[in-house]
Design a protein around this motif. Structure first.
Motif: not given
Length: 292
Positions: A92-107
């Motif tokens: 998620i940290g890597e994605l946040k370097k490029h996109f400033s949108v809400p993110m969800t994280w699960t399996t």
């Protein structure tokens, strides 16, 4: 302005990235082999950058184990995976370097059960459990709209199972040997028989052994959770005869101890087929955008 939702299904073999609308219709989808983060993530980022203007949120369903606790220093990380290049990777940290949108994280399997719950075999029900039987075995469970989790996410694929009387295979799991994944996942079939499951005939005697392990999975789940539906997906379940075999073996194991729904409605294939996790990620992304 039309808003789209992003989905990342990070699987053990491939990454599937997609853009969908508010009705969870797939607008565009691509896939990449699961290699190292340095090789795979630039492809993921490049795909979503094409849609950055209209992107409202991203849902991610990843192979695990992962850290799902938002107050943790390593939230958004893949943790102790046997895929060494991905251990302790800040996804998620890597994605946040490029996109400033809400993110969800699960399996990935949690995403799949959520997809089936909102739009597939679990739609209209209060509870559902989803297992994928492929490169590995994983499971996710949902009750009244909430994923069943505690200090972390379930690892149902590593439950212990009894050996089939005619199976002397020691198991293929590097952690537990003869757990469910170690006995029934695709690599276990190949290691045991010297060829892939897809190359076996539908009437090969091995499939009864495979069904015995999967029936134990369904049996254990039934007694632990009593869900309204148990959904079996993944590459191994592409063998259409498997569903009949599993239902028959399950009936013998239960031995009329508990009442269960009609098996044709209780042990089923995913209605969304290979799109379950993608739809689940869309649905979670949509909720994240609404509540942000």
């Amino acid at each position: 302005m039309t808003k789209f939702y992003g989905s990342i299904e990070a699987g053990g073999t491939k990454f599937v990235c997609a853009i969908g609308d508010e009705n969870f219709k797939i607008i565009e989808r691509v896939s990449f082999p699961t290699e190292t983060p340095e090789e795979t993530m630039p492809n993921v980022i490049a795909f979503f950058q094409q849609h950055q203007t209209d992107l409202a949120a991203i849902g991610v369903g990843s192979f695990g184990p992962i850290d799902i606790h938002k107050d943790s220093k390593t939230y958004g990380y893949i943790t102790s995976t046997p895929k060494l290049p991905w251990q302790h990777y800040d996804f998620i940290g890597e994605l946040k370097k490029h996109f400033s949108v809400p993110m969800t994280w699960t399996t990935d399997v949690n995403a799949a059960v959520y997809g089936e719950y909102v739009a597939g075999s679990g739609k209209g029900l209060n509870s559902a459990v989803y297992y994928t039987i492929g490169t590995g075995v994983g499971g996710g469970a949902i009750q009244e709209g909430r994923l069943i989790e505690g200090f972390s996410h379930p690892e149902m694929g590593h439950m212990q199972v009894k050996h089939h009387p005619e199976d002397d295979f020691a198991g293929a799991c590097p952690f537990h040997g003869d757990c469910l994944e170690g006995m029934a996942a695709g690599p276990a079939i190949e290691k045991r028989l010297g060829k892939k499951g897809q190359d076996l005939a539908a009437d090969d005697p091995y499939w009864e052994i495979e069904a015995y392990y999967l029936a134990q999975c369904v049996y254990n789940t039934t007694l632990l959770l009593r869900p309204e539906v148990i959904i079996l997906g993944g590459g191994v379940m592409k063998q259409q005869q498997m569903m009949k075999n599993v239902r028959q073996a399950f009936t013998k194991l239960v031995n009329d101890y508990v009442e269960v729904p009609a098996l044709e409605q209780y042990i089923v294939f995913p209605a969304l087929e290979d799109n379950a996790a993608t739809v689940g990620c869309f649905a979670m992304a949509k909720e994240a955008a609404l509540h942000n």
